[in-house]
Design a protein around this motif. Structure first.
Motif, PDB file in Angstrom:
ATOM      1  N   GLU A   1       1.970 -12.509  -9.113  1.00  0.00           N
ATOM      2  CA  GLU A   1       2.596 -13.653  -8.434  1.00  0.00           C
ATOM      3  C   GLU A   1       1.764 -14.075  -7.224  1.00  0.00           C
ATOM      4  O   GLU A   1       1.589 -15.272  -6.958  1.00  0.00           O
ATOM      5  N   SER A   2       1.228 -13.097  -6.510  1.00  0.00           N
ATOM      6  CA  SER A   2       0.403 -13.424  -5.349  1.00  0.00           C
ATOM      7  C   SER A   2      -0.838 -14.216  -5.765  1.00  0.00           C
ATOM      8  O   SER A   2      -1.217 -15.197  -5.121  1.00  0.00           O
ATOM      9  N   VAL A   3      -1.469 -13.796  -6.858  1.00  0.00           N
ATOM     10  CA  VAL A   3      -2.659 -14.521  -7.324  1.00  0.00           C
ATOM     11  C   VAL A   3      -2.272 -15.944  -7.732  1.00  0.00           C
ATOM     12  O   VAL A   3      -2.964 -16.918  -7.405  1.00  0.00           O
TER      13      VAL A   3
ATOM     14  N   GLY B   1       0.814  -1.205   0.000  1.00  0.00           N
ATOM     15  CA  GLY B   1       0.000   0.000   0.000  1.00  0.00           C
ATOM     16  C   GLY B   1       0.848   1.256   0.000  1.00  0.00           C
ATOM     17  O   GLY B   1       0.584   2.191   0.748  1.00  0.00           O
ATOM     18  N   VAL B   2       1.849   1.290  -0.869  1.00  0.00           N
ATOM     19  CA  VAL B   2       2.787   2.420  -0.918  1.00  0.00           C
ATOM     20  C   VAL B   2       2.051   3.738  -1.183  1.00  0.00           C
ATOM     21  O   VAL B   2       2.329   4.761  -0.559  1.00  0.00           O
ATOM     22  N   ARG B   3       1.055   3.684  -2.080  1.00  0.00           N
ATOM     23  CA  ARG B   3       0.357   4.936  -2.445  1.00  0.00           C
ATOM     24  C   ARG B   3      -0.525   5.476  -1.317  1.00  0.00           C
ATOM     25  O   ARG B   3      -0.965   6.613  -1.350  1.00  0.00           O
TER      26      ARG B   3
ATOM     27  N   PHE C   1     -15.030   0.451  -5.113  1.00  0.00           N
ATOM     28  CA  PHE C   1     -13.799   1.175  -5.453  1.00  0.00           C
ATOM     29  C   PHE C   1     -12.602   0.628  -4.668  1.00  0.00           C
ATOM     30  O   PHE C   1     -12.751   0.056  -3.594  1.00  0.00           O
ATOM     31  N   LYS C   2     -11.414   0.828  -5.241  1.00  0.00           N
ATOM     32  CA  LYS C   2     -10.187   0.349  -4.601  1.00  0.00           C
ATOM     33  C   LYS C   2      -9.627   1.427  -3.686  1.00  0.00           C
ATOM     34  O   LYS C   2      -9.439   2.569  -4.104  1.00  0.00           O
ATOM     35  N   VAL C   3      -9.353   1.059  -2.454  1.00  0.00           N
ATOM     36  CA  VAL C   3      -8.680   1.968  -1.525  1.00  0.00           C
ATOM     37  C   VAL C   3      -7.218   2.023  -1.964  1.00  0.00           C
ATOM     38  O   VAL C   3      -6.473   1.046  -1.826  1.00  0.00           O
TER      39      VAL C   3
END
Ligand code: CTP
Ligand code: MG
Length: 243
Positions: free
Chosen positions: A96-98, A22-24, A219-221
């Motif tokens: 890669e996580s998926v 969550g860098v952003r 929406f994406k946080v």
């Protein structure tokens, strides 16, 4: 086994990539572990999946060093006993996580929903609709919304505008994205270029992807202002007593 049309006996699992930092969003705990209305973002997302009737198993893809922490967190939030929850370690990229989440699916799962932990407020009806479209025979389904803004294509070297796609033909796509399991596994085994969503990989295989209506609450946080919006949506839901 390929998905046959109109098969209502198909088993559905949800894979939730939650291994990003969550860098952003700025400094702080990993995004999925931050709270909204006092409840971790990841717990909201897991609940949205377990509340969908079609979903029997949820695979949470945790930060590689956070599997024990995520496991304890989910244990402490009383999720439905009737649904299986598995936690696996994620990778360097979402893709890669998926892939690591898919590798943890048991036999007998035919339909897979991939849902960003970072979309905690997705309405359960939308989850059901995506799963139903796959169970009805579509190999790949994405929820999408028309755009409010006009979009420009640019030359990144100069910032000059090189084109304006017709807005009415564009959709901003969300998650959960739903897939016939074999199709998604093949896409992840075949496509090695960088993509930002799973449907993009299926498109590269030449397989048709269907868009169904998305929802503004899915929406994406991503940035700090999204947390403000998410808290407001939760407060409105609580006032209306819908969740
Ligand atoms: N994700 C993941 N593994 C990664 C990167 C991302 O599982 N290596 C997950 C995130 O946890 C999130 C989803 O993919 O639920 C969508 O990614 P995004 O919104 O970009 O989240 P982050 O990558 O965490 O955020 P940022 O790009 O701002 O660092
Ligand atoms: Mg990211």
């Amino acid at each position: 086994m390929p998905t046959s049309a109109k098969d209502t006996n198909l088993s559905t699992a949800a894979v939730i990539p939650a291994a990003g930092r969550g860098v952003r969003l700025g400094p702080g705990a990993p995004k999925a572990l931050r709270t909204l209305g006092g409840i971790p973002i990841l717990v909201h997302a897991v609940r949205a999946m377990t509340h969908a009737r079609a979903v029997s198993l949820v695979v949470v893809v945790a930060p590689p060093d956070g599997v024990a922490e995520v496991s304890a967190l989910l244990d402490s939030h009383g999720l439905p006993e009737a649904k299986d929850i598995k936690i696996v370690a994620g990778g360097e990229t979402r893709q890669e996580s998926v892939r690591l989440g898919l590798a943890a699916l048991p036999d007998g799962i035919d339909v897979v929903l991939v849902h960003d932990a970072a979309r905690p407020l997705v309405p359960v009806e939308m989850v059901e609709a995506v799963a139903a479209a796959v169970r009805d025979g579509a190999p790949a389904v994405v929820p999408g919304l028309p755009l409010a803004d006009t979009v420009k294509e640019i030359d990144p070297a100069t910032d000059a505008v090189v084109g304006t796609p017709e807005r009415a033909l564009l959709r901003a796509v969300q998650t959960p994205q739903g897939f016939d399991r074999a199709t998604l596994v093949k896409a992840h085994a075949t496509i090695t270029s960088d993509v930002t969503d799973d449907a993009g990989m299926v498109e590269q295989l030449g397989i048709q992807v269907l868009v169904v209506p998305g929802h503004e609450e899915a929406f994406k946080v991503t940035r700090p202002l999204d947390l403000v919006l998410a808290e407001a949506v939760l407060a409105r839901r609580r006032a209306a007593d819908v969740f």
